[in-house]
Design an enzyme around this catalytic site. Structure first.
Site, mmCIF file in Angstrom:
data_model
loop_
_atom_site.group_PDB
_atom_site.id
_atom_site.type_symbol
_atom_site.label_atom_id
_atom_site.label_comp_id
_atom_site.label_asym_id
_atom_site.label_seq_id
_atom_site.Cartn_x
_atom_site.Cartn_y
_atom_site.Cartn_z
ATOM 1 N N LYS A 41 -11.808 5.809 17.375
ATOM 2 C CA LYS A 41 -11.362 7.225 17.444
ATOM 3 C C LYS A 41 -11.663 7.959 16.140
ATOM 4 O O LYS A 41 -11.890 9.169 16.146
ATOM 5 C CB LYS A 41 -9.895 7.305 17.857
ATOM 6 C CG LYS A 41 -8.862 6.810 16.843
ATOM 7 C CD LYS A 41 -8.395 7.885 15.881
ATOM 8 C CE LYS A 41 -7.556 7.311 14.767
ATOM 9 N NZ LYS A 41 -7.191 8.276 13.719
ATOM 10 N N GLY A 89 0.847 -1.197 0.000
ATOM 11 C CA GLY A 89 0.000 0.000 0.000
ATOM 12 C C GLY A 89 0.877 1.239 0.000
ATOM 13 O O GLY A 89 1.405 1.636 1.042
ATOM 14 N N THR A 118 -6.687 13.000 17.155
ATOM 15 C CA THR A 118 -7.596 13.090 16.009
ATOM 16 C C THR A 118 -8.777 14.011 16.279
ATOM 17 O O THR A 118 -9.365 14.547 15.347
ATOM 18 C CB THR A 118 -8.042 11.667 15.599
ATOM 19 O OG1 THR A 118 -6.943 10.775 15.771
ATOM 20 C CG2 THR A 118 -8.469 11.605 14.168
ATOM 21 N N GLU A 165 -11.560 7.161 7.292
ATOM 22 C CA GLU A 165 -11.984 5.798 7.665
ATOM 23 C C GLU A 165 -13.234 5.790 8.549
ATOM 24 O O GLU A 165 -14.025 4.857 8.508
ATOM 25 C CB GLU A 165 -10.845 5.083 8.407
ATOM 26 C CG GLU A 165 -9.678 4.644 7.534
ATOM 27 C CD GLU A 165 -9.979 3.377 6.737
ATOM 28 O OE1 GLU A 165 -11.142 3.127 6.390
ATOM 29 O OE2 GLU A 165 -9.006 2.655 6.437
ATOM 30 N N ASP A 184 -4.608 8.459 20.617
ATOM 31 C CA ASP A 184 -5.001 8.728 19.232
ATOM 32 C C ASP A 184 -6.315 9.510 19.184
ATOM 33 O O ASP A 184 -6.539 10.320 18.280
ATOM 34 C CB ASP A 184 -5.127 7.400 18.468
ATOM 35 C CG ASP A 184 -4.815 7.558 16.987
ATOM 36 O OD1 ASP A 184 -4.599 8.703 16.540
ATOM 37 O OD2 ASP A 184 -4.806 6.540 16.277
ATOM 38 N N LYS A 236 -6.859 1.410 10.337
ATOM 39 C CA LYS A 236 -7.701 1.611 11.519
ATOM 40 C C LYS A 236 -9.150 1.504 11.085
ATOM 41 O O LYS A 236 -9.678 2.394 10.414
ATOM 42 C CB LYS A 236 -7.423 2.992 12.120
ATOM 43 C CG LYS A 236 -5.988 3.139 12.642
ATOM 44 C CD LYS A 236 -5.655 4.547 13.068
ATOM 45 C CE LYS A 236 -4.219 4.629 13.599
ATOM 46 N NZ LYS A 236 -3.775 6.005 13.868
ATOM 47 N N ALA A 268 0.755 10.685 8.965
ATOM 48 C CA ALA A 268 1.760 10.243 7.989
ATOM 49 C C ALA A 268 2.769 11.349 7.713
ATOM 50 O O ALA A 268 3.979 11.099 7.664
ATOM 51 C CB ALA A 268 1.062 9.813 6.702
ATOM 52 N N ALA A 321 -0.281 7.392 1.729
ATOM 53 C CA ALA A 321 0.410 8.285 2.660
ATOM 54 C C ALA A 321 1.042 7.495 3.811
ATOM 55 O O ALA A 321 2.230 7.643 4.112
ATOM 56 C CB ALA A 321 -0.579 9.316 3.199
ATOM 57 N N TRP A 322 0.256 6.615 4.438
ATOM 58 C CA TRP A 322 0.741 5.897 5.618
ATOM 59 C C TRP A 322 1.793 4.863 5.243
ATOM 60 O O TRP A 322 2.821 4.721 5.908
ATOM 61 C CB TRP A 322 -0.438 5.281 6.369
ATOM 62 C CG TRP A 322 -0.163 4.780 7.755
ATOM 63 C CD1 TRP A 322 -0.642 3.622 8.302
ATOM 64 C CD2 TRP A 322 0.613 5.421 8.802
ATOM 65 N NE1 TRP A 322 -0.212 3.504 9.603
ATOM 66 C CE2 TRP A 322 0.552 4.596 9.930
ATOM 67 C CE3 TRP A 322 1.352 6.590 8.854
ATOM 68 C CZ2 TRP A 322 1.208 4.905 11.127
ATOM 69 C CZ3 TRP A 322 2.013 6.907 10.048
ATOM 70 C CH2 TRP A 322 1.929 6.064 11.165
#
Ligand SMILES: NC(=O)c1ccc[n+]([C@@H]2O[C@H](COP(=O)([O-])OP(=O)(O)OC[C@H]3O[C@@H](n4cnc5c(N)ncnc54)[C@H](O)[C@@H]3O)[C@@H](O)[C@H]2O)c1
Ligand SMILES: O=P(O)(O)OC[C@H](O)CO
Length: 326
Positions: free
Chosen positions: A190, A11, A247, A275, A243, A107, A139, A14-15
């Site tokens: 979250k 993948g 967030t 997400e 987190d 997530k 990220a 970004a992450w």
């Protein structure tokens, strides 16, 4: 403890790109896999990824479009969106050696099946050993080498420790645990709660409301966690409360930004993965099945499916019967 010398990342978003940099900074041999040959070629040639503008790819990172090559690494991080995890792992599975460590970095909870990330891995690649990496970290911050701490969980504590050794550095501090479910629930919930915090900021409800929503949000995250046997130190730890605080506090979060746009009556930014919008209905279904009250998450799910307006949802939350804190 046998070292994990090579790390692959599936993948190239970004992450995934940020995590490839983490592994390279920790001194590992790194392979970054992009599903599209064209994307792999472009990232390799430009040494940058448009998903992470302004960040130069570490010189040692190999970019590939060959799954077999990625599967040859000692450990594999899966950094696709949560709803794509099953497809990514199923494609990888035939190339894996027995016991290969697969680390979920998404997530969320799978829609339809209600499965957590490591459960999806166990089903799609039964011979692999599943782990999960989660916690407060954007990220962009991570890719720039800004200090970050996360949680790394696996049923097998030895594996969690080996992964920590493989990825940890002076700027990226993973803490290990065996509380896999606690970590998964924190990361999934979250994102939904951050949408609520964003809505309250977009609606100009004030900093006090934002703090109240974050705290009451934590209460319901922790209730769901406890219903699944999560440990309290995990729920108040990096992947839970940590987190959630991150967030729910800044539009740097795509989930918060989605909520903020909704609160302002605007169309949410397109092309940005939030997400929480996918997780909200599943989280609410899961909570209902466990008889866990999650009013803030339910309000988010109801707003997203158009069942209530934001004003109706806010009024609904504020006129609930008074009760003891808990
Ligand atoms: N971006 C962050 O700051 C951040 C931080 C921590 C965790 N995460 C989590 O990481 C996950 C991915 O987020 P992101 O920000 O990288 O999203 P993104 O949209 O930037 O990237 C997702 C990537 O996954 C790829 N992909 C999709 N399906 C695939 C498949 N079947 N096989 C291979 N690749 C596939 C896409 O092509 C895309 O490049 C999410 O669950 C997110 O919550 C993101
Ligand atoms: O941009 P978000 O909302 O997906 O948040 C990114 C990370 O999960 C923060 O820890």
């Amino acid at each position: 403890m046998t070292a994990l010398n090579s790390i692959a990342v599936i993948g190239a978003g970004a992450w995934g790109t940020a995590l490839a940099g983490v592994a390279a900074r920790a001194g590992r041999n790194v392979i970054l896999y992009a599903r599209s040959a064209e994307t792999a070629k472009a990232i390799a040639a430009k040494r940058s990824n448009p998903k992470l503008p302004g960040v130069t790819l570490h010189a040692s990172i190999e970019v590939t479009n060959e799954l077999k090559r990625a599967a040859s690494a000692d450990a594999i991080l899966i950094a696709t969106p949560a709803q794509s995890l099953r497809a990514a792992v199923s494609a990888l599975a035939p190339h894996l050696s027995d016991g290969a460590p697969l680390v979920a970095c998404a997530k969320g909870i799978e829609r339809g099946t209600h499965k957590f990330m490591t459960e999806v891995i166990a089903e799609a690649a039964p011979k692999a050993r599943a782990a999960i990496l989660s916690g407060p970290g954007f990220a962009d911050d991570v890719a720039r080498g800004l200090p970050t701490a996360v949680t790394l969980a696996a049923d097998d504590e030895e594996l969690a420790k080996r992964l920590v050794q493989a990825l940890g550095s002076a700027t990226f501090r993973p803490y290990h645990t065996t509380d896999v479910r606690g970590v998964e629930i924190g990361g999934a919930a979250k994102n939904v709660l951050a949408i609520a915090a964003g809505i309250s900021v977009g609606k100009n409800l004030g900093a006090s409301a934002q703090a109240a929503l974050t705290t009451r949000g934590f209460s319901e995250l922790a209730r769901l966690g406890r219903a699944f046997g999560a440990r309290s130190e995990t729920l108040v730890g990096l992947s839970g409360l940590g987190d959630l605080i991150l967030t729910c506090s800044t539009p740097q979060s795509r989930n918060f930004a989605l909520g903020q746009a909704l609160g302002r009556g605007l169309t949410p930014p397109s092309g940005k993965l939030a997400e929480g919008a996918f997780t909200a209905p599943v989280l609410v279904e899961l909570a209902a099945a466990e008889n866990v009250d999650m009013p803030v998450s339910t309000a988010v799910a109801d707003i997203l499916r158009g069942a209530v307006t934001i004003d109706e949802a806010v009024e609904g939350l504020l006129t609930r019967p008074f009760k003891a804190e808990g």
